[in-house]
Design a protein around this motif. Sequence first.
Motif, PDB file in Angstrom:
ATOM      1  N   CYS A 139      50.555  81.105  31.296  1.00  0.00           N
ATOM      2  CA  CYS A 139      50.143  80.681  32.639  1.00  0.00           C
ATOM      3  C   CYS A 139      50.819  79.370  33.032  1.00  0.00           C
ATOM      4  CB  CYS A 139      48.626  80.525  32.706  1.00  0.00           C
ATOM      5  SG  CYS A 139      47.731  82.081  32.756  1.00  0.00           S
ATOM      6  N   LEU A 140      50.865  78.407  32.118  1.00  0.00           N
ATOM      7  CA  LEU A 140      51.538  77.142  32.413  1.00  0.00           C
ATOM      8  C   LEU A 140      53.023  77.372  32.710  1.00  0.00           C
ATOM      9  CD1 LEU A 140      49.825  74.890  29.737  1.00  0.00           C
ATOM     10  CD2 LEU A 140      49.758  74.499  32.213  1.00  0.00           C
ATOM     11  N   ASP A 141      53.625  78.314  32.004  1.00  0.00           N
ATOM     12  CA  ASP A 141      55.034  78.627  32.260  1.00  0.00           C
ATOM     13  C   ASP A 141      55.253  79.144  33.676  1.00  0.00           C
ATOM     14  OD1 ASP A 141      55.852  77.862  29.730  1.00  0.00           O
ATOM     15  OD2 ASP A 141      55.799  79.894  28.898  1.00  0.00           O
ATOM     16  N   GLN A 142      54.230  79.797  34.231  1.00  0.00           N
ATOM     17  CA  GLN A 142      54.354  80.305  35.595  1.00  0.00           C
ATOM     18  C   GLN A 142      54.504  79.167  36.604  1.00  0.00           C
ATOM     19  OE1 GLN A 142      54.381  83.641  36.643  1.00  0.00           O
ATOM     20  NE2 GLN A 142      54.549  84.063  34.455  1.00  0.00           N
ATOM     21  N   LEU A 143      53.994  77.997  36.252  1.00  0.00           N
ATOM     22  CA  LEU A 143      54.045  76.872  37.184  1.00  0.00           C
ATOM     23  C   LEU A 143      55.436  76.267  37.321  1.00  0.00           C
ATOM     24  CD1 LEU A 143      50.783  74.921  36.197  1.00  0.00           C
ATOM     25  CD2 LEU A 143      51.084  76.660  37.986  1.00  0.00           C
ATOM     26  N   ASP A 144      56.248  76.382  36.259  1.00  0.00           N
ATOM     27  CA  ASP A 144      57.541  75.682  36.306  1.00  0.00           C
ATOM     28  C   ASP A 144      58.683  76.428  35.611  1.00  0.00           C
ATOM     29  OD1 ASP A 144      56.939  75.362  33.597  1.00  0.00           O
ATOM     30  OD2 ASP A 144      56.305  73.278  33.824  1.00  0.00           O
ATOM     31  N   GLY A 145      58.466  77.677  35.220  1.00  0.00           N
ATOM     32  CA  GLY A 145      59.527  78.426  34.554  1.00  0.00           C
ATOM     33  C   GLY A 145      59.814  77.949  33.149  1.00  0.00           C
ATOM     34  N   GLY A 146      58.838  77.314  32.492  1.00  0.00           N
ATOM     35  CA  GLY A 146      59.046  76.784  31.150  1.00  0.00           C
ATOM     36  C   GLY A 146      59.025  77.860  30.078  1.00  0.00           C
ATOM     37  N   ASN A 147      59.175  77.421  28.826  1.00  0.00           N
ATOM     38  CA  ASN A 147      59.254  78.358  27.697  1.00  0.00           C
ATOM     39  C   ASN A 147      58.151  78.122  26.672  1.00  0.00           C
ATOM     40  OD1 ASN A 147      60.087  75.954  26.522  1.00  0.00           O
ATOM     41  ND2 ASN A 147      61.762  76.886  25.352  1.00  0.00           N
ATOM     42  N   ARG A 148      57.011  77.592  27.107  1.00  0.00           N
ATOM     43  CA  ARG A 148      55.927  77.263  26.181  1.00  0.00           C
ATOM     44  C   ARG A 148      55.501  78.478  25.358  1.00  0.00           C
ATOM     45  NH1 ARG A 148      55.282  75.262  31.111  1.00  0.00           N
ATOM     46  NH2 ARG A 148      54.791  73.062  31.515  1.00  0.00           N
ATOM     47  N   ALA A 149      55.287  79.611  26.036  1.00  0.00           N
ATOM     48  CA  ALA A 149      54.788  80.806  25.345  1.00  0.00           C
ATOM     49  C   ALA A 149      55.804  81.322  24.329  1.00  0.00           C
ATOM     50  CB  ALA A 149      54.440  81.895  26.357  1.00  0.00           C
ATOM     51  N   ASN A 150      57.057  81.435  24.729  1.00  0.00           N
ATOM     52  CA  ASN A 150      58.082  81.944  23.810  1.00  0.00           C
ATOM     53  C   ASN A 150      58.293  81.005  22.631  1.00  0.00           C
ATOM     54  OD1 ASN A 150      58.595  84.277  25.276  1.00  0.00           O
ATOM     55  ND2 ASN A 150      60.269  83.375  26.450  1.00  0.00           N
ATOM     56  N   LEU A 151      58.308  79.706  22.907  1.00  0.00           N
ATOM     57  CA  LEU A 151      58.537  78.747  21.834  1.00  0.00           C
ATOM     58  C   LEU A 151      57.366  78.751  20.841  1.00  0.00           C
ATOM     59  CD1 LEU A 151      60.524  76.582  20.825  1.00  0.00           C
ATOM     60  CD2 LEU A 151      59.185  74.893  22.098  1.00  0.00           C
ATOM     61  N   THR A 152      56.154  78.881  21.352  1.00  0.00           N
ATOM     62  CA  THR A 152      54.989  78.920  20.470  1.00  0.00           C
ATOM     63  C   THR A 152      54.984  80.189  19.632  1.00  0.00           C
ATOM     64  OG1 THR A 152      53.737  77.638  22.093  1.00  0.00           O
ATOM     65  CG2 THR A 152      52.479  78.745  20.374  1.00  0.00           C
ATOM     66  N   ALA A 153      55.405  81.305  20.232  1.00  0.00           N
ATOM     67  CA  ALA A 153      55.480  82.558  19.479  1.00  0.00           C
ATOM     68  C   ALA A 153      56.518  82.455  18.365  1.00  0.00           C
ATOM     69  CB  ALA A 153      55.826  83.709  20.421  1.00  0.00           C
ATOM     70  N   ASP A 154      57.619  81.761  18.635  1.00  0.00           N
ATOM     71  CA  ASP A 154      58.677  81.606  17.629  1.00  0.00           C
ATOM     72  C   ASP A 154      58.350  80.540  16.585  1.00  0.00           C
ATOM     73  OD1 ASP A 154      60.166  83.535  18.937  1.00  0.00           O
ATOM     74  OD2 ASP A 154      61.367  82.089  20.074  1.00  0.00           O
ATOM     75  N   THR A 155      57.478  79.595  16.957  1.00  0.00           N
ATOM     76  CA  THR A 155      57.149  78.479  16.072  1.00  0.00           C
ATOM     77  C   THR A 155      55.631  78.352  15.988  1.00  0.00           C
ATOM     78  OG1 THR A 155      59.119  77.360  16.974  1.00  0.00           O
ATOM     79  CG2 THR A 155      57.680  76.051  15.547  1.00  0.00           C
ATOM     80  N   PRO A 156      54.982  79.159  15.138  1.00  0.00           N
ATOM     81  CA  PRO A 156      53.510  79.155  15.070  1.00  0.00           C
ATOM     82  C   PRO A 156      52.896  77.797  14.770  1.00  0.00           C
ATOM     83  CG  PRO A 156      54.419  81.055  13.926  1.00  0.00           C
ATOM     84  CD  PRO A 156      55.578  80.182  14.276  1.00  0.00           C
ATOM     85  N   ARG A 157      53.649  76.908  14.125  1.00  0.00           N
ATOM     86  CA  ARG A 157      53.104  75.591  13.800  1.00  0.00           C
ATOM     87  C   ARG A 157      52.745  74.813  15.062  1.00  0.00           C
ATOM     88  NH1 ARG A 157      56.214  70.505  11.471  1.00  0.00           N
ATOM     89  NH2 ARG A 157      54.443  69.138  11.066  1.00  0.00           N
ATOM     90  N   LEU A 158      53.417  75.106  16.173  1.00  0.00           N
ATOM     91  CA  LEU A 158      53.098  74.434  17.427  1.00  0.00           C
ATOM     92  C   LEU A 158      51.638  74.656  17.813  1.00  0.00           C
ATOM     93  CD1 LEU A 158      56.220  75.088  19.698  1.00  0.00           C
ATOM     94  CD2 LEU A 158      55.338  72.856  18.989  1.00  0.00           C
ATOM     95  N   PHE A 159      51.192  75.884  17.677  1.00  0.00           N
ATOM     96  CA  PHE A 159      49.804  76.223  17.987  1.00  0.00           C
ATOM     97  C   PHE A 159      48.842  75.451  17.093  1.00  0.00           C
ATOM     98  CE2 PHE A 159      46.483  79.324  16.422  1.00  0.00           C
ATOM     99  CZ  PHE A 159      45.552  79.046  17.423  1.00  0.00           C
ATOM    100  N   LEU A 160      49.140  75.388  15.796  1.00  0.00           N
ATOM    101  CA  LEU A 160      48.260  74.714  14.846  1.00  0.00           C
ATOM    102  C   LEU A 160      48.220  73.200  15.058  1.00  0.00           C
ATOM    103  CD1 LEU A 160      49.140  76.721  11.612  1.00  0.00           C
ATOM    104  CD2 LEU A 160      47.122  76.969  13.089  1.00  0.00           C
ATOM    105  N   LEU A 161      49.258  72.650  15.667  1.00  0.00           N
ATOM    106  CA  LEU A 161      49.258  71.236  16.013  1.00  0.00           C
ATOM    107  C   LEU A 161      48.577  70.984  17.352  1.00  0.00           C
ATOM    108  CD1 LEU A 161      52.906  70.195  15.010  1.00  0.00           C
ATOM    109  CD2 LEU A 161      50.808  69.376  13.942  1.00  0.00           C
ATOM    110  N   ALA A 162      48.862  71.841  18.320  1.00  0.00           N
ATOM    111  CA  ALA A 162      48.404  71.602  19.692  1.00  0.00           C
ATOM    112  C   ALA A 162      46.927  71.910  19.887  1.00  0.00           C
ATOM    113  CB  ALA A 162      49.246  72.411  20.668  1.00  0.00           C
ATOM    114  N   GLN A 163      46.430  72.995  19.279  1.00  0.00           N
ATOM    115  CA  GLN A 163      45.033  73.383  19.525  1.00  0.00           C
ATOM    116  C   GLN A 163      44.046  72.285  19.132  1.00  0.00           C
ATOM    117  OE1 GLN A 163      42.509  74.179  17.125  1.00  0.00           O
ATOM    118  NE2 GLN A 163      41.003  74.624  18.749  1.00  0.00           N
ATOM    119  N   PRO A 164      44.166  71.688  17.942  1.00  0.00           N
ATOM    120  CA  PRO A 164      43.219  70.621  17.591  1.00  0.00           C
ATOM    121  C   PRO A 164      43.296  69.423  18.535  1.00  0.00           C
ATOM    122  CG  PRO A 164      44.325  71.437  15.627  1.00  0.00           C
ATOM    123  CD  PRO A 164      45.045  72.022  16.795  1.00  0.00           C
ATOM    124  N   ARG A 165      44.497  69.073  18.977  1.00  0.00           N
ATOM    125  CA  ARG A 165      44.642  67.925  19.878  1.00  0.00           C
ATOM    126  C   ARG A 165      43.951  68.194  21.214  1.00  0.00           C
ATOM    127  NH1 ARG A 165      47.904  63.410  19.851  1.00  0.00           N
ATOM    128  NH2 ARG A 165      48.448  62.501  21.885  1.00  0.00           N
TER     129      ARG A 165
END
Length: 291
Positions: A139-165
């Motif tokens: 959804c956030l990617d829809q706002l600006d054409g970013g790659n948050r979803a794809n990058l998180t899918a490729d790098t699962p550690r991003l999720f484990l860092l971001a969710q707790p924060r």
Amino acid sequence: MLTGRLHTRDEILHHPLFLSIERQIALHLIDIHKRAPRLARLAASHQKWLMTQTLFAMHAGRDRGNPRSGLTAGRMMQVAKEFDLASKNTAASFLAELIAYKFLRDAADETPDRRLRRLETTEASEEAMASWFQGHMACLDQLDGGNRANLTADTPRLFLLAQPRAARALIQDPVWKEPRSSIGHFLWSDVGGLVLHDLISRLPDDAREHDRTLLKGVTISEIASDFGISLTNLKRMFKKAETDGMLGWENPRNRGTLWLSKTFIEDYFHWQSAKFAELDSAIHWAAGQIR
């Protein structure tokens, strides 16, 4: 490399595509409910959502070099009380429910401490939380054409860092933690959050332009059936909002077309913008940590 700019809460709230992504995330959350209804119901009240995000953040943030880090029953009950999420007894009951339904389990511990009951999430709950997170990134990617979803899918550690924060920020944020009264009585009720998602998923493109927005084809009995809610409880949720002038029906006795007030819709969007802003901030921070 993460693309897409960091948005402020106000920018998200007033973005011309915010209504569209609210429908998108509402449908995504409803889909999670349909795929795992028992798990979804365990986080469908706002109190349970706050506890679920907190315990998952504890689990994700475990430091194996620190025997007191991670998720333990005692630590969860303490944090629930410290941040006024729930009483210790309520938190303990919630943990027991998650364990009984196999969404949490006792963790294998190399150096067991009998004073601690260390817990960990199971594959089913991890899959649901990852799906929840990915849906918001898309959804956030829809706002600006970013790659948050794809990058998180490729790098699962991003999720484990971001969710707790994000979770730590949201359980201390008055806007998120204490929704405005127009929507609050839905959110503090069991499965009331899903009811709101259902209503928001039906909004037309021009909903923010009118004092009242009509939602055709909505019946209380159908919503109750779709989400397995007591008709009596659901009528109580709607009655409170109707008495406050937040929504209503064209004809007496809940007949005709349902309408939502502009205040009701904007209060929901104001509340949701807090979550999206903290998730955006968290994913940008996480990407910086592993760059």
